[in-house]
Design an enzyme around this catalytic site. Structure first.
Site, PDB file in Angstrom:
ATOM      1  N   LYS A 149      70.588  25.294  -2.944  1.00  0.00           N
ATOM      2  CA  LYS A 149      71.433  24.679  -1.923  1.00  0.00           C
ATOM      3  C   LYS A 149      72.617  25.607  -1.644  1.00  0.00           C
ATOM      4  CE  LYS A 149      74.541  20.685  -1.413  1.00  0.00           C
ATOM      5  NZ  LYS A 149      74.870  19.330  -1.903  1.00  0.00           N
ATOM      6  N   GLU A 197      68.757  11.022  -0.722  1.00  0.00           N
ATOM      7  CA  GLU A 197      69.582  11.576  -1.804  1.00  0.00           C
ATOM      8  C   GLU A 197      70.834  10.718  -1.953  1.00  0.00           C
ATOM      9  OE1 GLU A 197      72.679  15.244  -2.298  1.00  0.00           O
ATOM     10  OE2 GLU A 197      70.871  15.627  -1.119  1.00  0.00           O
TER      11      GLU A 197
END
Length: 226
Positions: A132, A43
């Site tokens: 998240k 990421e």
């Protein structure tokens, strides 16, 4: 790789490494080391200089088995630029509904950020594939994930913030679908000194921790069922 395949790989690996570096070169270096350590997911956060270009370059140079995504995506326009560069998933620290909607329309996997139960439910109902939970360590860590999973067992949560080698197993045991890990995996000193072996070893340790914790969870379910 289709969205369903991206989702399956994230579930399988259980680790979402967020890369925050001061240079594009550092981002590429960290991505290579993470992959070598057995985590085929990278990421690249938008705080990395030239992040979109780094994503584009990694999609060209990294093995096809390595997922390349974008982190700290704050709005739909940034999401569009990342997807155009080849990002296979998008991660946001907070809940921006137009970004979630863009990801859904584009067939791109989304991890929207949330903290409160209301935000978690809103993100999930809007179409976020994972939610998240950030900053998780500051609001109770693994205990907070366990508390959320009680009424919301259907929502796959990815705690970020407060996840390290001492707490990773606790988060998995609490029901986390995957772990968001940054500086504890890609350590600043290792980046500065160019010590890829440190990052590689960190990756291997986190992979082992997740595997062992999941095996423990599975064994516990068998005991309860019997």
């Amino acid at each position: 790789m289709k969205k369903e395949e991206v989702l399956s790989k994230i579930q399988e690996v259980g680790i979402m490494p967020g890369i925050r570096t001061s240079s594009a070169e550092g981002g590429r270096f960290a991505a290579d080391a993470i992959a070598q350590g057995g985590i085929p997911i990278v990421e690249i956060t938008m705080t990395v200089p030239g992040a979109v270009d780094v994503i584009r370059e990694l999609r060209k140079s990294a093995p096809a088995s390595v997922l390349i995504g974008a982190g700290t995506v704050l709005d739909a326009e940034a999401a569009r630029r990342c997807v155009d560069a080849g990002a296979q998933f998008l991660v946001s620290p907070g809940l921006n509904l137009p970004t979630v909607e863009f990801a859904a329309r584009s067939g791109i996997l989304m991890l929207a950020g949330a903290l409160t139960p209301t935000e978690v439910i809103t993100a999930w109902n809007a179409g976020s594939d994972f939610v998240k939970v950030f900053p998780c360590g500051q609001v109770g860590g693994a205990k907070y994930i366990k508390a959320l999973k009680g009424p919301l067992p259907q929502i796959p949560l990815v705690p970020t913030g407060g996840v390290d080698m001492n707490t990773a197993a606790e988060f998995i045991e609490a029901g986390a679908a995957a772990l968001g890990i940054g500086g504890e995996l890609v350590q600043a000193d290792a980046l500065k000194s160019g010590k890829a072996d440190v990052i590689v070893e960190n990756a291997r340790k986190f992979v082992a921790i997740v595997k062992q914790a999941r095996e423990g969870n599975a064994a516990q379910k068998v005991r309860v069922a019997s």
